[in-house]
Scaffold this motif. Sequence first.
Motif, PDB file in Angstrom:
ATOM      1  N   UNK B  43       0.836  -1.211   0.000  1.00 46.73           N
ATOM      2  CA  UNK B  43       0.000   0.000   0.000  1.00 46.73           C
ATOM      3  C   UNK B  43       0.872   1.263   0.000  1.00 46.73           C
ATOM      4  N   UNK B  44       1.957   1.233   0.777  1.00 48.42           N
ATOM      5  CA  UNK B  44       2.871   2.375   0.793  1.00 48.42           C
ATOM      6  C   UNK B  44       3.472   2.557  -0.600  1.00 48.42           C
ATOM      7  N   UNK B  45       3.868   1.436  -1.207  1.00 50.23           N
ATOM      8  CA  UNK B  45       4.467   1.490  -2.552  1.00 50.23           C
ATOM      9  C   UNK B  45       3.458   2.055  -3.548  1.00 50.23           C
ATOM     10  N   UNK B  46       2.204   1.638  -3.432  1.00 45.67           N
ATOM     11  CA  UNK B  46       1.175   2.130  -4.344  1.00 45.67           C
ATOM     12  C   UNK B  46       1.027   3.645  -4.190  1.00 45.67           C
ATOM     13  N   UNK B  47       1.038   4.116  -2.938  1.00 42.28           N
ATOM     14  CA  UNK B  47       0.906   5.554  -2.701  1.00 42.28           C
ATOM     15  C   UNK B  47       2.086   6.312  -3.319  1.00 42.28           C
ATOM     16  N   UNK B  48       3.271   5.690  -3.273  1.00 46.91           N
ATOM     17  CA  UNK B  48       4.477   6.345  -3.810  1.00 46.91           C
ATOM     18  C   UNK B  48       4.690   6.030  -5.283  1.00 46.91           C
ATOM     19  N   UNK B 136      -1.596   3.730   6.803  1.00 48.18           N
ATOM     20  CA  UNK B 136      -0.773   3.973   5.616  1.00 48.18           C
ATOM     21  C   UNK B 136      -0.429   5.468   5.563  1.00 48.18           C
ATOM     22  N   UNK B 137       0.820   5.814   5.253  1.00 43.08           N
ATOM     23  CA  UNK B 137       1.205   7.232   5.220  1.00 43.08           C
ATOM     24  C   UNK B 137       0.374   8.013   4.207  1.00 43.08           C
TER      25      UNK B 137
END
Lengths: 247, 335
Positions: B43-48, B136-137
Amino acid sequence: MKIMVCVSKTPDTTAKISFNAANTEFNSAGVAYIMNPYDEWYALVRAVDLAKQFPGSTVTVVHVGRADSDQIIRKGLALEANDAVRIDADPHTALFTAKQLAEHARSKNYDLIFTGKETIDHNGSDVGAMLAEFLDLPFVSYASKMTVAGTTATIERDIEGGVEVVEVKLPFVVSAAKGMAEQRIPNMMGIMKAKNKPLAVVPPVAFTDKAKVTRFELPKAKSGVRMVSADEMDELVRLLHSEAKVI
Amino acid sequence: MCRTSSYLNDVLQKIYIMVLVYIESPKGQFKKAAFEAVTYGAKVAAALKTTCVALTLGNVKDAGILGEYGASKVYNIASSNVETFDSQSFTTAIANAAQALNASVVILSHSANGKSLTGRLAVRLNAGTVSGANAVPTLNGGFKVQKSVFSGKAIAEYTIDAPIKVISLMGNSIPAQKTGHSVAVSALDVAVPAPRVKVISTRTADGHVPLPEAEKVVSAGRGVKDPQNWGIIEDLAAAVGATTACSRPVADAGWRPHHEHVGQTGVAIRPNLYIAIGISGAIQHLAGVNNSRVIVVINKDPEAPFFKAADYGVVGDLFEVVPRLTAAFKKFKAN
Ligand SMILES: Cc1cc2nc3c(=O)[nH]c(=O)nc-3n(C[C@H](O)[C@H](O)[C@H](O)COP(=O)(O)OP(=O)(O)OC[C@H]3O[C@@H](n4cnc5c(N)ncnc54)[C@H](O)[C@@H]3O)c2cc1C
Ligand SMILES: Nc1ncnc2c1ncn2[C@@H]1O[C@H](COP(=O)(O)O)[C@@H](O)[C@H]1O
C-alpha cells in the motif's frame, strides 16, 4: 562496574490528555509528571542491586530534559543512584534523545547502559536501540531477568508468547521490562542523601530531527455501550456476529 | 513538459524509490504480522507509485508466497550469522540490502525483535523514523504517518523529512490482503557480521496464538476471586477461539503467568474482540486494551468504569453469565 541508567519523565498515568488549540502540542497545564515506570521500577532498581553485587560500582542517572525534571532526577538519586547528569534540552524525538545520551556516554566507558522498555507517553521503544547503534554496542531488549558473572551477562528477554535466554559480553545496552526487579519506594535516608548528590547540567550537542509530530488528535469516542441482559447471551453472540462482525 | 521527461521521472522513481519490507520468520515460518507488513508495504508502494520488495533472512519455507500479498520480488539473505536474532547482525543485513537495492522506505513489524531493529536501522541509514505506525502514510504536504501515543489515549501524526524512512507497523492495524501471486525468491549476497548476542534457548508456549497476535482475547480480573475458578474463563476462551489474558493484580498474585498481563505495564494488545470479565477498567488496564476494535464487558457492578470504554456490556455475576455465554458461543459455532 560503571552503570548508566537512562531515565525519562512522563505524564502521570491518570493525567488528562489534551492539546493546544492547534492540536500540535501536548497541553501540560495541570499535568503531574512521574519518572517513567519502566525506568524507575525495573531499570534503576536492577542497576542499583547490581552495583551492590560488584563493590566499587557506580550508578549514574542520565536524563534529557529541562530543569523542571530535577525533582524526578532527585528521586532517582534517592533510589540510591550515585550521581546524575541532565542534558539540558527538550527531548523532542527518540532520535534526538538517543543522540544526546550517546554523546554523553561516548567518553565515559560505561560497562552497562540501562533504558526502560518504553516511555509510556510516546510508546516508541526506540531510544535504547538507537543509543546502542550510535555507540556500536549490542542491544538486548525487554529483559525480564538478568544476572552478571565476570564480564558476561545472562538475560531472559520477552518475545512474542515466550522468553528467549541470551548471553552477551559487557559492555552493552539493555532495556528493562517487568520482572527485572520489584518496585521500591525511596526511604528517608535515601531522600536525605539525594539532596547532596551531584547533579550535573550539561548542554546538548547540535542535532537536527528528521521527523516531528505535526498534529495530535483524540481517538474517536465510543458510540456508547450497548447493554445486553445477563439472560440473553444468545443475543450477545448474535450482535457480535451480525452487528459488530467480529465473529 | 514533454512526454519523455515524465516518462523519465517514472523510470527514475522506479530505480531510486522502492519500498523494502523486512519480514520476520521465526523458526523459518511467517506469522500473521508478516502478511500484514507486506500488505502495508504494498500500500505504501502504491501511494508512492513504486514497487514493494520483501526481504527475508535465513532459511525460510515458501518465502515466495509473500508475492500473494503484494511483494513484486522476494529477496533472501542466507548466512549462518542470521540463524538466531541479534539486533546488530540483523541491522547490518537489512541496511546492506536496503543500500544494495536503493530502498527509500524500509518497513518492519513492531514486534519484540522488530522494535530493536527499527531504531538501529534509522540511525544506520541516517533515516527519519516512526515506530508503531497504525495507518498507511499520506503524502499531502509531506510524508505523514500516524501512530497511537499516550497509551492509546491519543493519536499523533508525524511528518518525516528525510530521503530515507524507516517505519515499523503496529500489529493488527491493517488486515493482510491477498492481491497477487507467488513470486520467485532471489538470493541476495550481502555481508553479515557474527552475532554478539548469543541465543542460548527459547521457551515459547506452543499451541496457542501469542497475545500480541491474537484476534480474539478473553481476559479476567480480580472478580474471578480464586485461581481455581479460572476454568470457566478457559472454557469461554476455547469456545470463542480466543487467547486468555488477565489484569495485573491477577498476575501479581501468581494466579496467571506474567506474559498474560495486559495494560500499561504489561502487554499492549489490539485484538478485534476483547471480552473483559470481572475487571474494573482502571485507566492503567485500559491503556493496554483500548485499541481493541470491539470490547465486551461483563461485571456485576453497573458503575464499573470499564462500561464507559465498552461496546457491549453485561451486568451480572460472572459465575452465571460466563457459562451461559460459553454455551451460546458453542451453539453459534455448531450452526
Ligand atoms: C503505574 C501503574 C501501572 C499499572 N499497570 C497495570 C496494568 O498494566 N494492567 C492492569 O490490569 N492494571 C494495572 N495497574 C493496576 C490498576 O490500577 C488496577 O488496580 C487493576 O487493573 C485492577 O484489577 P482488576 O480490575 O482485576 O481488579 P479490581 O479493580 O479489584 O476489580 C474487580 C472487578 O470485578 C468485579 N467483580 C467482582 N466480583 C464479580 C462477579 N462475581 N461477577 C462479575 N464481576 C465481579 C468488580 O465489580 C470489579 O469491577 C497499574 C497501576 C499503577 C498505579
Ligand atoms: N528524555 C529522556 N532522557 C533519558 N532517557 C530517556 C529519555 N527518553 C527516553 N529515554 C530512555 O529510553 C527508554 C525508551 O524510551 P522510548 O524510546 O521513548 O519508548 C526509556 O525507558 C528511557 O530509559
